[in-house]
Motif scaffolding. Sequence first.
Motif, PDB file in Angstrom:
ATOM      1  N   ARG A   1      27.838  42.105  46.092  1.00 16.24           N
ATOM      2  CA  ARG A   1      28.337  41.052  45.214  1.00 16.24           C
ATOM      3  C   ARG A   1      29.235  41.651  44.118  1.00 16.24           C
ATOM      4  O   ARG A   1      30.231  41.048  43.718  1.00 16.24           O
ATOM      5  N   TYR A   2      28.877  42.833  43.658  1.00 17.33           N
ATOM      6  CA  TYR A   2      29.709  43.582  42.709  1.00 17.33           C
ATOM      7  C   TYR A   2      31.074  43.861  43.338  1.00 17.33           C
ATOM      8  O   TYR A   2      32.116  43.728  42.693  1.00 17.33           O
ATOM      9  N   GLU A   3      31.080  44.256  44.637  1.00 23.85           N
ATOM     10  CA  GLU A   3      32.337  44.548  45.316  1.00 23.85           C
ATOM     11  C   GLU A   3      33.178  43.290  45.496  1.00 23.85           C
ATOM     12  O   GLU A   3      34.411  43.332  45.399  1.00 23.85           O
ATOM     13  N   VAL A   4      32.520  42.146  45.752  1.00 21.99           N
ATOM     14  CA  VAL A   4      33.240  40.875  45.843  1.00 21.99           C
ATOM     15  C   VAL A   4      33.944  40.584  44.520  1.00 21.99           C
ATOM     16  O   VAL A   4      35.118  40.189  44.491  1.00 21.99           O
ATOM     17  N   ALA A   5      33.225  40.804  43.418  1.00 22.12           N
ATOM     18  CA  ALA A   5      33.825  40.580  42.103  1.00 22.12           C
ATOM     19  C   ALA A   5      35.009  41.507  41.874  1.00 22.12           C
ATOM     20  O   ALA A   5      36.057  41.103  41.346  1.00 22.12           O
ATOM     21  N   TYR A   6      34.862  42.772  42.288  1.00 22.93           N
ATOM     22  CA  TYR A   6      35.958  43.726  42.137  1.00 22.93           C
ATOM     23  C   TYR A   6      37.166  43.303  42.974  1.00 22.93           C
ATOM     24  O   TYR A   6      38.314  43.406  42.536  1.00 22.93           O
ATOM     25  N   ALA A   7      36.911  42.814  44.202  1.00 23.56           N
ATOM     26  CA  ALA A   7      38.002  42.347  45.059  1.00 23.56           C
ATOM     27  C   ALA A   7      38.737  41.173  44.420  1.00 23.56           C
ATOM     28  O   ALA A   7      39.969  41.068  44.516  1.00 23.56           O
ATOM     29  N   LEU A   8      38.016  40.285  43.765  1.00 27.55           N
ATOM     30  CA  LEU A   8      38.667  39.178  43.068  1.00 27.55           C
ATOM     31  C   LEU A   8      39.628  39.697  42.001  1.00 27.55           C
ATOM     32  O   LEU A   8      40.722  39.168  41.817  1.00 27.55           O
ATOM     33  N   GLY A   9      39.222  40.755  41.316  1.00 25.02           N
ATOM     34  CA  GLY A   9      40.119  41.361  40.338  1.00 25.02           C
ATOM     35  C   GLY A   9      41.365  41.912  40.986  1.00 25.02           C
ATOM     36  O   GLY A   9      42.479  41.753  40.470  1.00 25.02           O
ATOM     37  N   GLN A  10      41.209  42.578  42.138  1.00 22.96           N
ATOM     38  CA  GLN A  10      42.370  43.119  42.828  1.00 22.96           C
ATOM     39  C   GLN A  10      43.338  42.017  43.248  1.00 22.96           C
ATOM     40  O   GLN A  10      44.544  42.240  43.351  1.00 22.96           O
ATOM     41  N   LEU A  11      42.792  40.838  43.520  1.00 21.21           N
ATOM     42  CA  LEU A  11      43.630  39.704  43.897  1.00 21.21           C
ATOM     43  C   LEU A  11      44.191  38.978  42.679  1.00 21.21           C
ATOM     44  O   LEU A  11      44.781  37.900  42.812  1.00 21.21           O
ATOM     45  N   ASP A  12      44.000  39.582  41.493  1.00 18.23           N
ATOM     46  CA  ASP A  12      44.468  38.988  40.229  1.00 18.23           C
ATOM     47  C   ASP A  12      43.805  37.649  39.948  1.00 18.23           C
ATOM     48  O   ASP A  12      44.345  36.827  39.198  1.00 18.23           O
ATOM     49  N   ARG A  13      42.618  37.452  40.494  1.00 21.10           N
ATOM     50  CA  ARG A  13      41.848  36.243  40.211  1.00 21.10           C
ATOM     51  C   ARG A  13      40.832  36.593  39.120  1.00 21.10           C
ATOM     52  O   ARG A  13      39.618  36.554  39.319  1.00 21.10           O
ATOM     53  N   TRP A  14      41.379  36.974  37.949  1.00 23.27           N
ATOM     54  CA  TRP A  14      40.532  37.550  36.904  1.00 23.27           C
ATOM     55  C   TRP A  14      39.518  36.581  36.314  1.00 23.27           C
ATOM     56  O   TRP A  14      38.390  37.009  35.999  1.00 23.27           O
ATOM     57  N   PRO A  15      39.823  35.302  36.124  1.00 20.81           N
ATOM     58  CA  PRO A  15      38.752  34.406  35.640  1.00 20.81           C
ATOM     59  C   PRO A  15      37.557  34.371  36.590  1.00 20.81           C
ATOM     60  O   PRO A  15      36.408  34.411  36.147  1.00 20.81           O
ATOM     61  N   GLU A  16      37.831  34.320  37.917  1.00 19.11           N
ATOM     62  CA  GLU A  16      36.728  34.348  38.883  1.00 19.11           C
ATOM     63  C   GLU A  16      36.021  35.699  38.882  1.00 19.11           C
ATOM     64  O   GLU A  16      34.807  35.776  39.020  1.00 19.11           O
ATOM     65  N   ALA A  17      36.816  36.774  38.746  1.00 15.97           N
ATOM     66  CA  ALA A  17      36.215  38.112  38.706  1.00 15.97           C
ATOM     67  C   ALA A  17      35.285  38.239  37.509  1.00 15.97           C
ATOM     68  O   ALA A  17      34.167  38.793  37.622  1.00 15.97           O
ATOM     69  N   LEU A  18      35.716  37.751  36.358  1.00 20.46           N
ATOM     70  CA  LEU A  18      34.873  37.819  35.166  1.00 20.46           C
ATOM     71  C   LEU A  18      33.565  37.072  35.391  1.00 20.46           C
ATOM     72  O   LEU A  18      32.479  37.596  35.095  1.00 20.46           O
ATOM     73  N   HIS A  19      33.663  35.870  35.937  1.00 22.61           N
ATOM     74  CA  HIS A  19      32.448  35.073  36.195  1.00 22.61           C
ATOM     75  C   HIS A  19      31.528  35.793  37.185  1.00 22.61           C
ATOM     76  O   HIS A  19      30.308  35.859  36.971  1.00 22.61           O
TER      77      HIS A  19
END
Length: 719
Positions: free
Chosen positions: A519-537
């Motif tokens: 789940r941590y890696e999913v959050a990191y992947a969201l950051g790589q996709l520039d989906r930072w609000p979702e990554a933060l959540h």
Amino acid sequence: MAKVGSLVQGRYRLLNLIGRGGMGEVWRARDEPLGRHVAVKCLKPLGPVDDQSFTRALRERFRREARVAATLQHRGVTVVHDFGESEGMLYVVTELLEGRNLSQLLADNNHRPLRVHDVVEIAEQVASALSYAHQQGLVHRDLKPANIMRLVGGTVKICDFGIARLGHDIGFTAELTNTVTGFEMGTPHYMSPEQISGAHLDPRSDLYSLGCVLYEIATGAPPFDLDDAWSVLVAHRDTPPDPPRNHRAELPAFLAEIIMDLLAKRPEDRPQSAAVLTQRLRAGQLTPRSAAARATARSGPNNTPDTDRNSAIQTTDSGPPAPQADTPGTSRVRHAPPTPSPELITTLTGRHNAGLSLGRLGRWTEAGEVHRAVAAEREHALGPDHPDTLASRYEVGFTLSRTGHPADALREYTHVAEARERVLGPDHPHTLATRQEMAYVLGQLGRHFEAHQTYTSVLAARERAMGADHPDTLRCRHNLAFNLSRLGRLEDSYQMASEVAAARARVLGPTHPDTLVTRYEVAYALGQLDRWPEALHAHQEVADARAQALGPDHPDTLAARYEVGISLGRLGRSSEALTLYRDLINDRTRVQGPTHPDTLRARHGLGVNLGRMGRWEEALAESRDVCAIRQQILGHDHPDTLVSHREVAVGLGWLGHWEEALTEYRAVADTRERVLGPDHPDTLASRNDEAHCLEQLGRGQEAVELYRRVAFLRQQNPQ
């Protein structure tokens, strides 16, 4: 052809039509088993039902071309997930791209030309992708603005590799459209003279088509913008194009010259490869005038790194694979040594386990020294191929990879993998564990395609031997998901990590540490996709779940809080990030100590955000302190130490101390070149930093030469 709601091959649910062309339709679809959105290209029906030889040939050519297209692994080429035939219709399933093709971008701009910077960037990315595809023996044959996508984040991708070739391979002539199948054999505004005449096509035909595309996006119209298709074809064959600067005087001379060279009538008069074209594009941007413009463009506060994670190169799942067997047993060696005493075996077992304990405490340098000594004694006592000797050498490789020596680790793992395959067999869990760690260090070395191949091979073996839901299989898929991101396949990385997280939740439970790692890696992947609000959540959710399952002071909980800080910084919320990092530093100091690598990582994040807020004196002081401690604790060559040296250089530059900054940048580049090699992406990034610093010092010629060297090395190793 198809309709909304149709199910292709019992798997892909068609949702809405997103494109239609001469060869068929493109649909947004949902991959029902995986729950992800994809693009499905539905090609026109197979032709006359009474012409069985025709349909058999088309099916065979289609499978061959789609299979080749599916092997392409480059961030500038659309990923092919699947292909096949459903109810007489051929289909290809690709990643769903979010962006606009070049035709749409021109239409959005009222058919006015794109910005010069965008034209050059698109040219360079397309040339890099073509270079890769041409090296695989594939010619596109239908390169045009509609087949080139610019994604939301700026990445440029070529679509439809292999599909335009289908008609040609069956033996059609080079007519504009074959009346039997409707297959377009090229679009008239972008066809090369040799394509029009039906001559043999090689990669230089694609370069001509690219010249037509660049001409259009640079001037607003294709080179031969005539009333009918036949006139366009004749003009491609016989008429010299009007120089693009006649239509747009501000075009750089180097770009106009490249476009005209690409549009040469004879293939031998064009650039002879896409690699040569890439080199020319990069060299053209490195003139003193272009370099100065680039320096001005990047002299803002975003020229600082926003993360300091070891996983900036490659992450692995939490900890090593299952501990290696470390008990005496029957040895299978090529030359059996004298039988060792039971006391010696017991002593070596205890020392081996002590080394494992040091590693669990993060004391990797000490652990490596122990394992090297035990490996030497075991080899002498038990033989080089004894499982216990190989277990120790495996741990030597593991410590090398964790202390910034991936090349040495790869040599160690290669030896262990070959010996374990010989002694235990290719599908033994210990053999697979070693090969999986080989993939990890290949990623550390920037050799991500080789890492992908190794992970894929190991995953197939694990699925055969253990099943898809075995924890070791899921661990391999977890690492494969991260490596996909290093290949530029960010959406695939996110989808696979999401699937692994769901599988681990089902098999291990939603709060199991391995589930939370993914789940941590999913959050990191969201950051790589520039989906930072979702990554933060997502990072906040993982931090909360880890605090509840593992405790607030567990290292994994603290790591998730660190990533919350990264997300806040990327969202421009640096003030909140500073508060978080200060609290995190206090907690890590209390739990792990003031010199622990994770404590220093939090302090690095604090310094980065001080810089973002313009507090450069404080940022520089923090960076220098962290750098000195890292150098003492981790060593001069450790990746974290080098990141700190670069941050010191960034602070010096912002404060106008360019001579001192140059010394730091150059030291980082020299060390990375020695440790990682001259063409590693991190080494090349450091050389670019060095060249930028030279520009600031007014040493433009040295900067240009260094930029050219970097461009050449990148062209030599485009991955």
